[in-house]
Design an enzyme around this catalytic site. Structure first.
Site, PDB file in Angstrom:
ATOM      1  CG  HIS A 221      -0.125   0.208   2.507  1.00  0.00           C
ATOM      2  ND1 HIS A 221       0.544  -0.827   3.137  1.00  0.00           N
ATOM      3  CD2 HIS A 221       0.109   1.319   3.246  1.00  0.00           C
ATOM      4  CE1 HIS A 221       1.145  -0.361   4.212  1.00  0.00           C
ATOM      5  NE2 HIS A 221       0.914   0.945   4.310  1.00  0.00           N
ATOM      6  CG  ASP A 223       1.391   4.905   4.919  1.00  0.00           C
ATOM      7  OD1 ASP A 223       2.488   5.224   5.419  1.00  0.00           O
ATOM      8  OD2 ASP A 223       0.944   3.748   4.920  1.00  0.00           O
ATOM      9  CG  HIS A 277       5.010   1.149   2.867  1.00  0.00           C
ATOM     10  ND1 HIS A 277       4.382   2.250   2.274  1.00  0.00           N
ATOM     11  CD2 HIS A 277       4.477   1.055   4.106  1.00  0.00           C
ATOM     12  CE1 HIS A 277       3.541   2.779   3.136  1.00  0.00           C
ATOM     13  NE2 HIS A 277       3.570   2.086   4.245  1.00  0.00           N
ATOM     14  NE  ARG A 287       8.920  -5.060  11.569  1.00  0.00           N
ATOM     15  CZ  ARG A 287       8.113  -4.189  10.978  1.00  0.00           C
ATOM     16  NH1 ARG A 287       6.839  -4.516  10.790  1.00  0.00           N
ATOM     17  NH2 ARG A 287       8.542  -3.011  10.580  1.00  0.00           N
TER      18      ARG A 287
HETATM   19  C1  LIG Z   1      -5.686   6.260   7.134  1.00  0.00           C
HETATM   20  C2  LIG Z   1      -5.210   5.039   7.369  1.00  0.00           C
HETATM   21  C3  LIG Z   1      -5.802   3.789   6.836  1.00  0.00           C
HETATM   22  C4  LIG Z   1      -4.746   2.719   7.246  1.00  0.00           C
HETATM   23  C5  LIG Z   1      -4.216   3.286   8.569  1.00  0.00           C
HETATM   24  C6  LIG Z   1      -3.987   4.721   8.169  1.00  0.00           C
HETATM   25  O1  LIG Z   1      -3.896   5.564   9.293  1.00  0.00           O
HETATM   26  C7  LIG Z   1      -2.747   4.813   7.269  1.00  0.00           C
HETATM   27  C8  LIG Z   1      -2.392   3.468   6.597  1.00  0.00           C
HETATM   28  C9  LIG Z   1      -3.634   2.656   6.168  1.00  0.00           C
HETATM   29  C10 LIG Z   1      -3.392   1.137   5.940  1.00  0.00           C
HETATM   30  C11 LIG Z   1      -2.342   0.605   6.957  1.00  0.00           C
HETATM   31  C12 LIG Z   1      -2.914   0.806   4.507  1.00  0.00           C
HETATM   32  C13 LIG Z   1      -2.947  -0.724   4.258  1.00  0.00           C
HETATM   33  C14 LIG Z   1      -4.383  -1.283   4.482  1.00  0.00           C
HETATM   34  C15 LIG Z   1      -4.935  -0.973   5.892  1.00  0.00           C
HETATM   35  C16 LIG Z   1      -6.407  -1.423   5.916  1.00  0.00           C
HETATM   36  C17 LIG Z   1      -4.212  -1.812   6.965  1.00  0.00           C
HETATM   37  O2  LIG Z   1      -3.596  -2.861   6.635  1.00  0.00           O
HETATM   38  O3  LIG Z   1      -4.258  -1.444   8.162  1.00  0.00           O
HETATM   39  C18 LIG Z   1      -4.829   0.567   6.115  1.00  0.00           C
HETATM   40  C19 LIG Z   1      -5.273   1.257   7.416  1.00  0.00           C
HETATM   41  C20 LIG Z   1      -6.779   1.179   7.694  1.00  0.00           C
HETATM   42  O4  LIG Z   1      -7.122   0.917   8.874  1.00  0.00           O
HETATM   43  O5  LIG Z   1      -7.612   1.395   6.782  1.00  0.00           O
HETATM   44  O1  LIG Z   2       4.942  -2.136  10.342  1.00  0.00           O
HETATM   45  C1  LIG Z   2       5.536  -1.558   9.406  1.00  0.00           C
HETATM   46  O2  LIG Z   2       6.773  -1.531   9.298  1.00  0.00           O
HETATM   47  C2  LIG Z   2       4.709  -0.850   8.335  1.00  0.00           C
HETATM   48  C3  LIG Z   2       3.312  -0.541   8.801  1.00  0.00           C
HETATM   49  C4  LIG Z   2       2.574   0.315   7.797  1.00  0.00           C
HETATM   50  O3  LIG Z   2       2.950   0.436   6.646  1.00  0.00           O
HETATM   51  C5  LIG Z   2       1.363   1.034   8.224  1.00  0.00           C
HETATM   52  O4  LIG Z   2       0.902   0.836   9.379  1.00  0.00           O
HETATM   53  O5  LIG Z   2       0.880   1.859   7.369  1.00  0.00           O
HETATM   54 FE   LIG Z   3       1.981   2.091   5.660  1.00  0.00          FE
END
Ligand SMILES: C=C1C[C@]23C[C@@]1(O)CC[C@H]2[C@]1(C)CCC[C@@](C)(C(=O)O)[C@H]1[C@@H]3C(=O)O
Ligand SMILES: O=C(O)CCC(=O)C(=O)O
Ligand SMILES: [Fe+2]
Length: 348
Positions: A221, A223, A277, A287
């Site tokens: 994704h 951010d 990333h 982790r």
């Molecule tokens: C605005 C946001 C949505 C997510 C958290 C964040 O604050 C910034 C990163 C986004 C995220 C991590 C991108 C990958 C998918 C996601 C669903 C996740 O894996 O957590 C995303 C976050 C979300 O809760 O929507």
């Molecule tokens: O855990 C990490 O190193 C990346 C997490 C991340 O990309 C996110 O929370 O948006």
């Molecule tokens: Fe991220």
């Protein structure tokens, strides 16, 4: 979904298995060799250090939107306290963590693997997200959140993470000065845009996974936010997609990982790129990562500075609209901004 149970099954549930073309596999990708940006040097005002920081950031952000920040001035003891608080929170029984349950459609609260949001390609992680505001009228917002959701004995927890967020907000505003200089709009423009930032802090916890090669802690994704300041603990897992391949980011406790998000990509009229990333998991050790997501006040119009004129790559939008899109309509991935623009124009 309790990972303390999932971890001890011989196979992980199919919802956590990613398709062959997206799973990380057994190979650890090559480390990304990225020159760190010296924030202290920039802040010293030394012309050569300022020019060097601006040049390094400009090169990185025009290509892949990622860089390391060193000499940042943040107290290592504070970072350690937040990691310790993160470990203690996620070590609690699920029922205790669920007191901060993240409600569907809202970005804040505790969530375990998002089983209530997605039905496949579930991330192998637990998260605790909360709002931080740099608006002086909202000082104590984090403490209040934890006291209200977790009880009075969580006030100290809230105080530590709010202090950390305040420091992160300060680092972001300094980075915004460098980004402004790098883009030729001056040190003030972006710093003023984010002055009263209304940001999101997320504590990520990735349990060890018995099928780490087929799972992902966080899928690929960009951010959706503006700028991310991330501190990973000594367990590697963050990977960045550069030059058409994944690269691992070697943990460095003295450095912050910084990446450009979709909203800043739009603010820079596409000149700086959002960083693609992901986070992988492993079979041996849990982790953690501390991710501070800088966001403008929700009603601010995301529109590039006039100096970055020329054809607009993205229409005006508010961060509130993009945030709602990611929480209610679309799972953020590598194409969120394009999907959001199409969604905005869906009835036109
Ligand atoms: C605005 C946001 C949505 C997510 C958290 C964040 O604050 C910034 C990163 C986004 C995220 C991590 C991108 C990958 C998918 C996601 C669903 C996740 O894996 O957590 C995303 C976050 C979300 O809760 O929507
Ligand atoms: O855990 C990490 O190193 C990346 C997490 C991340 O990309 C996110 O929370 O948006
Ligand atoms: Fe991220």
């Amino acid at each position: 979904m309790s990972f303390s149970i999932l971890q001890h099954q011989s196979h992980i549930p199919s919802q956590f298995i990613w398709p062959d073309d997206e799973r990380p596999g057994a190979e650890t990708p090559p480390p990304l060799d990225v020159p760190p940006v010296d924030l202290g040097g920039f802040l010293s005002g030394d012309p050569e250090a300022v020019a060097n920081a601006a040049r390094l950031i400009d090169q990185a952000c025009r290509s892949h939107g990622f860089f390391l920040l060193v000499n940042h001035g943040i107290d290592a003891a504070l970072i350690d306290r937040v990691h310790a608080a993160t470990t203690s929170f996620f070590a609690m029984p699920l029922a205790d963590k669920e007191r901060a349950h993240r409600k569907p459609g809202e970005p804040c609260g505790y969530a375990s693997s998002f089983t209530d949001r997605f039905s496949s390609k579930l991330p192998w992680k637990e998260t605790l997200s909360f709002r931080y505001s740099a608006d002086p009228n909202l000082a104590g917002i984090v403490q209040t959140y934890f006291s209200q959701t977790m009880g009075e004995d969580y006030k100290a927890f809230g105080r530590v993470v709010e202090e950390y967020c305040s420091e992160m907000s300060g680092v972001c505003l300094k980075v915004m000065e460098v980004l402004g200089i790098s883009l030729g709009v001056g040190a003030d423009w972006f710093r003023e845009f984010f002055k009263g930032n209304d940001s999101i802090m997320r504590l990520n916890y990735y349990p060890a996974c018995q099928e780490a090669h087929a799972a992902l802690g966080t899928g690929p994704h960009c951010d959706p936010t503006s700028l991310t300041i991330l501190h990973q603990d000594q367990v590697a897992g963050l990977q960045v997609f550069v030059d058409q391949q994944w690269h691992s980011i070697t943990p460095n406790p003295h450095a912050f990982v910084v990446n450009i998000g979709d909203t800043f990509m739009a603010l820079s009229n596409g000149i700086y790129k959002g960083c693609l990333h992901r986070a992988v998991v492993n079979g041996a050790a849990a982790r953690k990562s501390l991710a501070f997501f800088l966001c403008p006040k929700t009603d601010r119009i995301v529109r590039p500075p006039p100096q970055l004129g020329g054809a607009r790559l993205y229409p005006d939008f508010t961060w509130a609209a993009l945030l709602e899109f990611t929480q209610k309509h679309y799972r953020a991935d590598a194409k969120t901004l394009d999907a959001f623009v199409a969604w905005l124009q869906r009835d036109s």
